[in-house]
Design an enzyme around this catalytic site. Structure first.
Site, PDB file in Angstrom:
ATOM      1  N   GLU A 256      45.050  35.617  50.316  1.00 42.90           N
ATOM      2  CA  GLU A 256      43.905  35.866  51.185  1.00 42.90           C
ATOM      3  C   GLU A 256      43.274  34.570  51.677  1.00 42.90           C
ATOM      4  O   GLU A 256      42.700  34.516  52.748  1.00 42.90           O
ATOM      5  CB  GLU A 256      42.865  36.651  50.377  1.00 42.90           C
ATOM      6  CG  GLU A 256      41.585  36.927  51.104  1.00 42.90           C
ATOM      7  CD  GLU A 256      40.683  37.880  50.336  1.00 42.90           C
ATOM      8  OE1 GLU A 256      40.920  38.061  49.115  1.00 42.90           O
ATOM      9  OE2 GLU A 256      39.765  38.446  50.928  1.00 42.90           O
TER      10      GLU A 256
ATOM     11  N   GLU B 131      39.572  47.779  47.776  1.00 42.46           N
ATOM     12  CA  GLU B 131      39.311  47.548  49.199  1.00 42.46           C
ATOM     13  C   GLU B 131      40.372  48.292  50.009  1.00 42.46           C
ATOM     14  O   GLU B 131      40.132  49.379  50.483  1.00 42.46           O
ATOM     15  CB  GLU B 131      39.301  46.050  49.509  1.00 42.46           C
ATOM     16  CG  GLU B 131      38.860  45.768  50.930  1.00 42.46           C
ATOM     17  CD  GLU B 131      38.090  44.471  51.081  1.00 42.46           C
ATOM     18  OE1 GLU B 131      37.935  43.731  50.107  1.00 42.46           O
ATOM     19  OE2 GLU B 131      37.637  44.209  52.205  1.00 42.46           O
TER      20      GLU B 131
HETATM   21  C1  BGC Z   1      39.166  41.449  53.829  1.00 42.65           C
HETATM   22  C2  BGC Z   1      39.664  40.705  55.031  1.00 42.65           C
HETATM   23  C3  BGC Z   1      38.810  41.114  56.180  1.00 42.65           C
HETATM   24  C4  BGC Z   1      37.440  40.667  55.850  1.00 42.65           C
HETATM   25  C5  BGC Z   1      36.429  40.753  56.904  1.00 42.65           C
HETATM   26  C6  BGC Z   1      37.778  41.001  53.547  1.00 42.65           C
HETATM   27  O1  BGC Z   1      37.247  41.541  52.422  1.00 42.65           O
HETATM   28  O2  BGC Z   1      39.980  41.312  52.746  1.00 42.65           O
HETATM   29  O3  BGC Z   1      40.988  40.619  55.180  1.00 42.65           O
HETATM   30  O4  BGC Z   1      39.240  40.735  57.419  1.00 42.65           O
HETATM   31  O5  BGC Z   1      36.960  41.168  54.650  1.00 42.65           O
HETATM   32  O6  BGC Z   1      35.989  39.552  57.004  1.00 42.65           O
END
Ligand code: BGC
Length: 958
Positions: free
Chosen positions: A785, A522
């Site tokens: 997270e 990501e």
């Molecule tokens: C990320 C978040 C991001 C989100 C959007 C995720 O996969 O890790 O930090 O804000 O997606 O909702």
């Protein structure tokens, strides 16, 4: 002759015994070189910066902004005037000799963001500058030590080279995990003797490392950085004068895929047709030129052209997400030195690249910021070992090994271990994060990958030929090398660990762009995370240039209808952008204005911000926003779902409010009025649609009350009831938060706003689920997270969506500085400061926060012993502060052990029942006072203590 309007000279005046400041606008005509008494000034200019950096090379701002800080002893010192001289001669000031800008004596207290306004700046030239200042009595300082900047290439036509690279040799589907082997490039040149200056301008679609005569140029990593490559590409400038030899020289480059051609982001399941790599282009390409000026005045340009040769080399594969493979047996000693036999190298190809504008890299690149050693090594089987680095971080390892040629080490990286001691890699998703090293058989081989990084705490090395020691692996911490500006310590171990953890999470993710996480497939610049965390981030580090650069990416990827993207750079579209995320386009420029007094960021993005507001207005119905159901909402909240429409309308209003402030700051007054009435309109609509007659806000979650109170969305009578309802909700939840990313950002500031800071502290010191203490108690060294990512009892949850290094919930770090220590900007750029510590004696006895602001160092350090408060503060030269603290006996306050009185920096004293408010000039102060009963009796976290009613999430091991 130049005339100047003096911005804000500060005069003193006395009204009924209280000395107050009166800002005055004075217009004065001055002459360059005007002199004044040369008696020694008590203030001295230091820390000169240009465009937020020390001596930057190759900038392309044609009106660069110059700033400095002031040092002084004693108190109440101010700058009454300054003079800046800019010259293209190193030795100056020499009147009339290459002076390109001499401001003369400018009567102004300004020390930052002063725009260069001299002779036009020329591509490639160096500029040297000094400043001297006058203090409040008109005494002049010495000239500062010289600082400099150099210009980049200002016109596209000045780039003489072509984009060169090595056409793909491998064929592979973009779906399979294939990666281009990096290309090695070289060219020899002959330089005349007597080089006066040689500058290298270089960029790549992909990543580059450059060498001259075998020596690596610079220490920057992942250059040229990540931008929206189809719109903008950054180049870097290096001074290579000392690296060129008389006669033959070799320039070498290694070129890798990076974000341009490699794997980026995640791969949604079931969409096999989607491109997984090469999102901007397939073949990396290099563009460079070395510009040599000889002492006889002649110049020469050596550029990337068809004379270059290319080959493969020992790096067999390199990819940011997948990792790097290096076969040391294929090394080519001397490949980047003159005289190397390159007869079997191929001719270079010219490569087609996207049409993008070339811009100077505006920030500080990624560098190795620390080296750490493992805390333990555990043997898993005969040749596999797990190293625990003791800290989760972003970076890679340096390996030291000896063995036979052909021995192969496989190095995997992970954030957690499974119960059997092996590495947990499920949460990396498709990121292989695997490095491979094949030995050449030397006595000792040392290797570190170049074009990849990982987010990890544990390293599993398979194939280790002999028993490794703790020294066999060292951790190289990578981060955008931002100056640290914040320090925090206190008597609470929990808070100290929390601060440290937030810092590590920021270091791990402020890496080229603000990424959400550094480990899985990501690592995207999620805009919601950025806007929610940036307030905390700005206390911790100087993020001005870093976020200036990121805002370019956000604006570059703004949609034609005005919507900002959910993440930037945005190499692929995921879904419609969400409220709370796209609003970063307004919130982040506003933050840079507030913290650094930066008006240019407003001006630069103003048309784009207006388009965004117009987009929101276009989407709204009766001043409310209705949003798609896939919007992120509060995201990762615990148990209590907040309506997406409430969040959307709240941010719409907040954007209008911030936009009105920004419009006013740059003199767009009618826009300022327009946006402020838009805010009122949205507020009305919010009240009508979401607030019941009894004051309940739709969804009735902690988040809606925090948002509504913070963003000023409630009419008078509902403010108190909203505060009370928020307290009820917290109490009903065992004094635990239930907020997600969005609500958490606003919750503690709102508790301070409603004058219940002790409850904010209670949330901070909580140990049970969900809380920051819960993270720390379960071994976190960086923030997670999700609140429920892991517990020692229950193990890990939902590994496909669990990062153990995610900064957004660290937004609470802002409260440590702004409320607990109480340091806030009272005017943009901290020229007026507010220091109002939160003193909750039962909960915490000592807090010390230091913040290096744009205008100098600020300190707030308080200790409670028994019933006595001691508060030490430092206020930077040329600023003033309003300091407020509780006191039971205002007449008995001591300052540096003497009764507090007007004078010696203390500009005014105001007493309001049990609170004292002081106006202070610069300098250090040391106050002591008895605390009032009301503060001493504030309920402490212990008294709040109730059993954690939220059971820890009981989930099976995954
Ligand atoms: C990320 C978040 C991001 C989100 C959007 C995720 O996969 O890790 O930090 O804000 O997606 O909702």
């Amino acid at each position: 002759m130049r005339s100047r309007i003096i911005s804000r000279a500060i005069l003193h005046s006395t009204i009924s015994g209280i000395r107050i400041f009166v800002p005055a606008a004075i217009s004065i005509v001055l002459y360059a070189g005007a002199s004044s008494p040369a008696s020694a000034s008590v203030i001295n200019p230091v820390r000169l910066i240009c465009e937020y950096r020390i001596n930057p090379l190759g900038i392309d701002e044609t009106e660069p902004r110059l700033s400095w800080q002031l040092e002084s002893l004693g108190r109440g010192h101010r700058q009454s005037a300054y003079q800046i001289v800019v010259s293209n001669h190193k030795d100056f000031p020499v009147a009339g000799n290459g002076t390109l800008w001499d401001t003369g004596k400018v009567l102004s207290s300004k020390t930052s963001q002063i725009k260069y306004d001299g002779e036009p700046l020329q591509s490639g030239s160096h500029y040297y500058w000094r400043v001297r200042v006058w203090d409040e009595d008109g005494s002049r300082s010495q000239w500062s030590s010289p600082a400099f900047w150099s210009m980049g290439l200002l016109k596209a036509s000045e780039w003489r080279g072509e984009w060169i690279g090595r056409k793909l040799l491998i064929s592979g589907s973009k779906e399979s995990n294939t990666v281009n082997p990096p290309a090695y490039l070289r060219r020899e040149i002959t330089s005349k003797d007597s080089v006066q200056r040689a500058m290298l301008y270089v960029t790549a679609m992909g990543l580059f490392e450059i060498y001259i005569n075998g020596k690596r140029i610079g220490e920057d990593i992942f250059t040229p950085g990540w931008s929206s490559y189809n719109k903008r590409i950054y180049y870097h400038t290096y001074d290579v004068t000392k690296m060129l030899l008389d006669g033959r020289n070799a320039i070498g480059a290694i070129l890798a895929d990076g974000w341009y051609a490699g794997y980026v982001g995640f791969i949604p399941k079931g969409r096999s047709g989607r491109k997984r790599r090469g999102l901007y282009g397939d073949v990396p390409a290099l563009l460079l030129q070395v510009q040599i000026t000889y002492t006889d005045g002649t110049t020469e340009i050596i550029a990337s052209d068809s004379k270059w040769l290319t080959s493969s080399g020992p790096i067999l594969k390199a990819d940011i997400l997948m990792g790097e493979t290096y076969d040391a047996r294929m090394e080519m000693p001397g490949w980047n030195m003159p005289g190397f036999d390159d007869s079997d190298w191929r001719k270079i190809s010219s490569i087609r690249v996207p049409h993008a504008k070339l811009r100077a890299y505006p920030a500080t690149p990624v560098r190795a910021t620390e080296v750490i050693e493992p805390v333990s090594v555990i043997k898993l089987d005969h040749d596999t070992y797990v190293f625990d680095m003791g800290q989760n971080f972003a970076g890679r390892i340096r390996l030291t090994v000896s063995g036979k040629a052909g021995d192969k080490l496989t190095i995997r990286h992970g954030e957690m271990l499974r119960t059997d001691g092996t590495l947990m890699t499920e949460n990396l998703r498709s990121a292989e994060a695997t490095d491979t090293y094949i030995l050449k058989g030397d006595t000792e081989e040392i290797w570190e990958p170049r074009f990849t990084y990982h987010g990890f705490r544990y390293v599993q090395v398979a194939g280790y030929p002999a028993t490794p020691t703790q020294k066999s692996v060292t951790g190289i911490v990578l981060s955008s090398a931002l100056p640290v500006t914040g320090r925090f310590t206190s008597s609470s171990d929990v808070l100290n660990r929390l601060f440290r953890t937030i810092m590590w999470t920021q270091r791990s993710n402020f890496l080229e762009i603000p990424t959400d996480c550094p480990q899985r497939d990501e690592r995207l610049g999620w805009a919601g995370d950025v806007q929610l965390f940036s307030g905390a981030a700005a206390y911790n580090m100087d993020i001005a240039a870093f976020l200036t650069k990121w805002l370019d990416a956000l604006a570059d990827d703004q949609r034609s209808d005005g919507a900002y993207p959910d993440f930037a750079p945005m190499p692929f579209l995921l879904q419609e952008p969400s409220p709370g995320w796209m609003d970063a386009g307004i919130i982040v420029p506003h933050l840079l204005y507030r913290i650094y007094g930066d008006k240019r960021i407003i001006k630069r993005h103003y048309p784009s911000m207006k388009r965004f507001l117009a987009y929101l207005e276009g989407q709204s119905v009766d001043s409310r926003l209705k949003v798609h159901q896939r919007a992120w909402g509060d995201w990762k909240e615990v148990g209590q779902l907040t309506s997406r429409d409430v969040i959307a309308t709240a941010f719409f209003a907040y954007d209008a409010k911030l936009m009105s402030e920004m419009a006013q700051a740059i003199g767009e007054n009618s826009d300022a009025d327009y946006y402020s009435s838009l805010f009122e309109q949205i507020k009305k609509a919010f009240m009508k649609a979401f607030v019941s007659p009894s004051g309940n806000i739709e969804s009735d979650t902690q988040t809606v009350y925090a948002l509504a109170l913070y963003m000023d969305l409630l009419d008078e009578p509902f403010i108190i009831s909203a505060g009370n309802r928020l307290l009820e909700l917290l109490e009903g939840n065992g004094w635990h938060l239930s907020t997600g990313y969005v609500g958490t950002r606003f919750l503690l500031p709102v508790l301070s706003q409603i004058r219940r800071p002790e409850i904010a502290l209670r949330l901070l010191l909580n140990q049970g689920f969900p809380s920051w203490g819960f993270f720390l108690n379960n071994g976190a060294t960086t923030l997670w997270e999700r609140w429920d990512a892991y517990s020692e009892k229950a193990g890990m949850r939902n590994l496909k969506n669990t990062s153990f290094n995610h900064y957004v919930l660290g937004s609470v770090g802002e409260w440590l500085f702004s409320s607990l220590a109480g340091i806030k900007a009272a005017s943009p750029g901290f020229t007026d400061i507010s220091i109002q510590p939160t003193v909750v004696p039962g909960a915490i006895g000592h807090v010390r926060a230091e913040y290096r602001s744009m205008v100098g160092d600020i300190l707030s350090d308080w200790t409670v012993k028994g019933d006595t408060l001691r508060l030490q503060v430092s206020i930077p030269t040329n600023t003033r502060a309003t300091v407020r603290f509780p006191s039971s006996e205002p007449d008995g306050i001591l300052e540096s052990n003497m009764p507090l009185r007007d004078g010696d920096g203390v500009l005014s004293i105001q007493i309001d029942r049990e609170e004292v408010t002081l106006a202070l000039g610069s300098g250090s102060y040391d106050f002591k006072t008895k605390l009032p009963e009301s503060v001493l009796l504030t309920r402490t976290p212990e008294e709040f203590h109730v059993t954690d009613i939220n059971p820890e999430p009981a989930v099976p091991w995954q």
